[in-house]
Design an enzyme around this catalytic site. Structure first.
Site, PDB file in Angstrom:
ATOM      1  N   ARG A  71      -4.760  21.324 -13.789  1.00  0.00           N
ATOM      2  CA  ARG A  71      -3.667  20.444 -14.236  1.00  0.00           C
ATOM      3  C   ARG A  71      -3.842  20.096 -15.712  1.00  0.00           C
ATOM      4  NH1 ARG A  71      -0.563  15.710 -10.765  1.00  0.00           N
ATOM      5  NH2 ARG A  71       0.706  15.025 -12.505  1.00  0.00           N
ATOM      6  N   ASN A 131      -1.930  19.599 -20.820  1.00  0.00           N
ATOM      7  CA  ASN A 131      -2.241  18.807 -22.023  1.00  0.00           C
ATOM      8  C   ASN A 131      -2.221  19.629 -23.301  1.00  0.00           C
ATOM      9  OD1 ASN A 131      -2.552  16.339 -20.708  1.00  0.00           O
ATOM     10  ND2 ASN A 131      -4.640  16.849 -20.114  1.00  0.00           N
ATOM     11  N   ARG A 155       0.810  -1.233   0.000  1.00  0.00           N
ATOM     12  CA  ARG A 155       0.000   0.000   0.000  1.00  0.00           C
ATOM     13  C   ARG A 155       0.835   1.272   0.000  1.00  0.00           C
ATOM     14  NH1 ARG A 155      -2.281  -3.497   3.247  1.00  0.00           N
ATOM     15  NH2 ARG A 155      -4.147  -4.504   2.438  1.00  0.00           N
ATOM     16  N   LYS A 162       5.707  23.316 -13.496  1.00  0.00           N
ATOM     17  CA  LYS A 162       4.931  22.096 -13.286  1.00  0.00           C
ATOM     18  C   LYS A 162       4.574  21.968 -11.805  1.00  0.00           C
ATOM     19  CE  LYS A 162       3.776  17.474 -14.158  1.00  0.00           C
ATOM     20  NZ  LYS A 162       3.872  16.265 -14.903  1.00  0.00           N
ATOM     21  N   HIS A 207       6.856  10.802 -28.899  1.00  0.00           N
ATOM     22  CA  HIS A 207       5.864  11.603 -28.180  1.00  0.00           C
ATOM     23  C   HIS A 207       6.127  13.114 -28.318  1.00  0.00           C
ATOM     24  CE1 HIS A 207       2.981  12.747 -25.119  1.00  0.00           C
ATOM     25  NE2 HIS A 207       3.938  13.429 -24.509  1.00  0.00           N
ATOM     26  N   GLU A 248      -5.777  16.326 -10.730  1.00  0.00           N
ATOM     27  CA  GLU A 248      -6.438  16.659 -11.990  1.00  0.00           C
ATOM     28  C   GLU A 248      -7.957  16.693 -11.828  1.00  0.00           C
ATOM     29  OE1 GLU A 248      -4.354  14.730 -15.161  1.00  0.00           O
ATOM     30  OE2 GLU A 248      -5.773  15.439 -16.655  1.00  0.00           O
ATOM     31  N   HIS A 264      -1.536  13.276 -29.252  1.00  0.00           N
ATOM     32  CA  HIS A 264      -1.821  11.854 -29.010  1.00  0.00           C
ATOM     33  C   HIS A 264      -2.400  11.196 -30.257  1.00  0.00           C
ATOM     34  CE1 HIS A 264      -2.039  12.443 -24.375  1.00  0.00           C
ATOM     35  NE2 HIS A 264      -0.862  11.982 -24.741  1.00  0.00           N
ATOM     36  N   LYS A 293       2.030  11.162 -10.905  1.00  0.00           N
ATOM     37  CA  LYS A 293       1.284  10.192 -11.728  1.00  0.00           C
ATOM     38  C   LYS A 293       2.205   9.029 -12.059  1.00  0.00           C
ATOM     39  CE  LYS A 293      -1.959  12.962 -14.438  1.00  0.00           C
ATOM     40  NZ  LYS A 293      -2.327  13.265 -15.834  1.00  0.00           N
ATOM     41  N   HIS A 309      -1.442  18.106 -26.648  1.00  0.00           N
ATOM     42  CA  HIS A 309      -1.528  16.657 -26.479  1.00  0.00           C
ATOM     43  C   HIS A 309      -2.792  16.042 -27.072  1.00  0.00           C
ATOM     44  CE1 HIS A 309       1.938  17.286 -23.972  1.00  0.00           C
ATOM     45  NE2 HIS A 309       2.050  15.996 -23.710  1.00  0.00           N
ATOM     46  N   GLU A 341       8.342  19.588 -24.616  1.00  0.00           N
ATOM     47  CA  GLU A 341       7.567  19.818 -23.385  1.00  0.00           C
ATOM     48  C   GLU A 341       8.008  21.131 -22.714  1.00  0.00           C
ATOM     49  OE1 GLU A 341       5.053  17.822 -22.614  1.00  0.00           O
ATOM     50  OE2 GLU A 341       5.519  15.911 -23.608  1.00  0.00           O
TER      51      GLU A 341
HETATM   52  N1  LIG Z   1       3.823  10.178 -15.213  1.00  0.00           N
HETATM   53  C1  LIG Z   1       3.740  11.250 -15.938  1.00  0.00           C
HETATM   54  O1  LIG Z   1       3.275  12.303 -15.484  1.00  0.00           O
HETATM   55  C2  LIG Z   1       4.243  11.205 -17.343  1.00  0.00           C
HETATM   56  C3  LIG Z   1       4.347  12.399 -18.081  1.00  0.00           C
HETATM   57  C4  LIG Z   1       4.876  12.314 -19.365  1.00  0.00           C
HETATM   58  C5  LIG Z   1       5.290  11.106 -19.884  1.00  0.00           C
HETATM   59  N2  LIG Z   1       5.162   9.976 -19.133  1.00  0.00           N
HETATM   60  C6  LIG Z   1       5.597   8.663 -19.659  1.00  0.00           C
HETATM   61  O2  LIG Z   1       7.000   8.730 -19.867  1.00  0.00           O
HETATM   62  C7  LIG Z   1       7.346   7.769 -20.859  1.00  0.00           C
HETATM   63  C8  LIG Z   1       8.337   8.365 -21.812  1.00  0.00           C
HETATM   64  O3  LIG Z   1       9.480   8.759 -21.092  1.00  0.00           O
HETATM   65  P1  LIG Z   1      10.870   9.031 -21.836  1.00  0.00           P
HETATM   66  O4  LIG Z   1      10.650   9.890 -23.002  1.00  0.00           O
HETATM   67  O5  LIG Z   1      11.823   9.467 -20.795  1.00  0.00           O
HETATM   68  O6  LIG Z   1      11.213   7.604 -22.454  1.00  0.00           O
HETATM   69  P2  LIG Z   1      12.061   6.370 -21.907  1.00  0.00           P
HETATM   70  O7  LIG Z   1      11.963   6.220 -20.459  1.00  0.00           O
HETATM   71  O8  LIG Z   1      11.655   5.210 -22.754  1.00  0.00           O
HETATM   72  O9  LIG Z   1      13.549   6.759 -22.302  1.00  0.00           O
HETATM   73  C9  LIG Z   1      13.888   6.949 -23.637  1.00  0.00           C
HETATM   74  C10 LIG Z   1      15.152   6.187 -24.012  1.00  0.00           C
HETATM   75  O10 LIG Z   1      16.275   6.876 -23.486  1.00  0.00           O
HETATM   76  C11 LIG Z   1      17.112   5.970 -22.772  1.00  0.00           C
HETATM   77  N3  LIG Z   1      17.759   6.781 -21.750  1.00  0.00           N
HETATM   78  C12 LIG Z   1      17.200   7.293 -20.638  1.00  0.00           C
HETATM   79  N4  LIG Z   1      18.069   8.103 -20.011  1.00  0.00           N
HETATM   80  C13 LIG Z   1      19.218   8.068 -20.743  1.00  0.00           C
HETATM   81  C14 LIG Z   1      20.473   8.701 -20.594  1.00  0.00           C
HETATM   82  N5  LIG Z   1      20.705   9.567 -19.615  1.00  0.00           N
HETATM   83  N6  LIG Z   1      21.424   8.419 -21.500  1.00  0.00           N
HETATM   84  C15 LIG Z   1      21.173   7.569 -22.543  1.00  0.00           C
HETATM   85  N7  LIG Z   1      19.989   6.968 -22.747  1.00  0.00           N
HETATM   86  C16 LIG Z   1      19.025   7.219 -21.849  1.00  0.00           C
HETATM   87  C17 LIG Z   1      16.198   4.899 -22.284  1.00  0.00           C
HETATM   88  O11 LIG Z   1      16.898   3.705 -22.048  1.00  0.00           O
HETATM   89  C18 LIG Z   1      15.226   4.767 -23.464  1.00  0.00           C
HETATM   90  O12 LIG Z   1      15.783   3.947 -24.448  1.00  0.00           O
HETATM   91  C19 LIG Z   1       6.049   7.326 -21.510  1.00  0.00           C
HETATM   92  O13 LIG Z   1       5.737   6.027 -21.083  1.00  0.00           O
HETATM   93  C20 LIG Z   1       5.027   8.313 -20.990  1.00  0.00           C
HETATM   94  O14 LIG Z   1       3.732   7.737 -20.873  1.00  0.00           O
HETATM   95  C21 LIG Z   1       4.661  10.009 -17.888  1.00  0.00           C
HETATM   96 ZN   LIG Z   2       3.810  14.981 -23.085  1.00  0.00          ZN
END
Ligand SMILES: NC(=O)c1ccc[n+]([C@@H]2O[C@H](COP(=O)([O-])OP(=O)(O)OC[C@H]3O[C@@H](n4cnc5c(N)ncnc54)[C@H](O)[C@@H]3O)[C@@H](O)[C@H]2O)c1
Ligand SMILES: [Zn+2]
Length: 385
Positions: free
Chosen positions: A258, A262, A137, A243, A283, A253, A269, A159, A265, A201
């Site tokens: 919040r 978007n 939990r 943020k 993305h 949200e 999306h 999130k 987005h 972003e």
């Molecule tokens: N929780 C939230 O509020 C929120 C907001 C936006 C996005 N997201 C989520 O985030 C995800 C996307 O995140 P992302 O763009 O960071 O992608 P990711 O985590 O897949 O990373 C992208 C790539 O970069 C590599 N990488 C990471 N750090 C590195 C570094 N310092 N050096 C070399 N390579 C590195 C990773 O291994 C991966 O191959 C999605 O799943 C999305 O849904 C969540």
């Molecule tokens: Zn985004």
């Protein structure tokens, strides 16, 4: 939520009453991470008695030996870290991988005092955060985001979640971290394309909340692309401040505040979905085109002048981001927009600018307006219309 510029780190506070926490922005100072984690944990009931941690990362980062200094630093403050490495990429955001993390936690007799550290991009943050939110939990969580996108967006705000095989981010929770440690040094190894996606972003924050920041980005686009540390630090710091403010106003949200995050987005999306995940548009790239399309929508409503759209397109192009998505099918895009979960009562809602730095959530755009802007951004030469 003001940043305090105490060298060598800057701190931003996320104000959420008993769930408040600090974000540190620093440059390659991982030896100080343990002390930060200890102090952040001391502010929570579960964290104050922490002696062990699950450090979750992916294979790319493990290969780069990124976890090692963080492991050492945790040991120096009496926290024994167990490293778990998952495959890189969106596929790791699954119940299967979450279950693997639960197995690792059980194998180590984890209890509510066990810390989870998410060292990686948004995928690792969402996955490890989900495990932390649900195991026993709720375990204390510290985010160490290593992509620009994770630093300015996903690591802040609580999130967390995994994907359902048919719907992205469907299974999740709100689980605020005890702290966020942003080490700009980790960006050195980040591929250029990932850096640019994070910058999309960053631009978003300028449009929705801060025209002065937008102008700073216009002046510093070259430095940002060249990974100038001072320029990146300013961009990351201002983004997380903004943020943090928004999250502080609407943690779950529920008020619509919040939702301003978007911007870009709704159409972004749809572009991702139609182009195919892992396809032509990452993305951040889809969001870049989405921001342009949604700015055109605002212009059609008479909210902004063409000049604002032009400035946005110019900035995105200077940052190496797309401003159009030639060849994508309008009908498919429209269908994808209507499927989006943010639609309410059949009307599509958009976050649209009234000016740079000020946006509003609205369902005013009519079907013909949406069709018209989709036509603009799917036609190569017309993005500056
Ligand atoms: N929780 C939230 O509020 C929120 C907001 C936006 C996005 N997201 C989520 O985030 C995800 C996307 O995140 P992302 O763009 O960071 O992608 P990711 O985590 O897949 O990373 C992208 C790539 O970069 C590599 N990488 C990471 N750090 C590195 C570094 N310092 N050096 C070399 N390579 C590195 C990773 O291994 C991966 O191959 C999605 O799943 C999305 O849904 C969540
Ligand atoms: Zn985004």
């Amino acid at each position: 939520m003001e940043a305090t510029a105490t060298e060598p780190e800057c701190r931003v506070k996320v104000e959420l009453g008993p769930r408040s926490y600090e974000i540190v922005v620093t440059r390659a100072r991982s030896e100080l991470f343990g002390a930060f984690a200890r102090a952040a944990l001391a502010r929570t009931w579960s964290g104050s008695a922490c002696t062990q941690a699950l450090l979750v990362t992916d294979q790319h980062l493990a290969k780069l030996s990124l976890p090692e200094p963080f492991e050492r630093s945790l040991r120096s403050v009496g926290i024994d870290p167990a490293l778990v490495v998952v495959a890189p990429g969106e596929a790791a955001k699954s119940l299967l991988q979450a279950s693997r993390l639960f197995d690792e936690l059980v194998a180590r007799n984890a209890d509510r005092h066990t810390l989870v550290v998410a060292l990686g991009g948004g995928v690792i943050g969402d996955l490890a955060g989900f495990a932390a939110a649900t195991f026993a939990r709720g375990l204390p969580l510290i985010m160490v985001p290593t992509t620009l996108l994770a630093q300015v967006d996903s690591s802040v705000g609580g999130k967390v979640g995994v994907n359902h095989p048919r719907v992205k981010n469907l299974i999740g929770a709100f689980h605020q971290p005890a702290g966020v440690w942003i080490d700009l040094g980790t960006l050195d190894s980040l591929p250029d394309r990932e850096l640019r996606c994070g910058l999309a972003e960053v631009v978003k924050y300028g449009v929705i909340l801060d025209s002065t920041f937008f102008a700073t980005l216009e002046r510093s686009s070259g430095d940002l692309l060249a990974r100038d540390k001072a320029a990146l630090e300013r961009a990351v710091l201002r983004s997380v401040e903004l943020k943090a403010q928004v999250v502080g106003q609407d943690e779950r949200e529920e008020t619509g505040r919040r939702a301003i995050l978007n911007f870009g987005h709704t159409i972004g999306h749809a572009i991702e979905a139609v182009a195919g995940y892992g396809g032509a548009f990452e993305h951040g790239e889809a969001v870049a085109v989405g921001m342009v399309a949604e700015s055109h929508l605002a212009q059609r409503l008479g909210w902004i002048e063409t000049e604002v759209v032009d400035r946005l397109v110019r900035l995105l192009e200077r940052l190496g981001l797309p401003s159009n998505a030639p060849g994508l099918d309008h009908g498919e895009l429209l269908a994808a927009i209507h499927r989006d979960k943010k639609n309410q009562r059949g009307r599509v809602r958009f976050v649209l600018p009234h000016s740079l730095g000020s946006v509003e959530l609205t369902d005013l755009p009519q079907e013909q307006d949406i069709r018209a802007v989709l036509s603009i951004v799917t036609t190569t030469s017309a993005s500056r219309s």
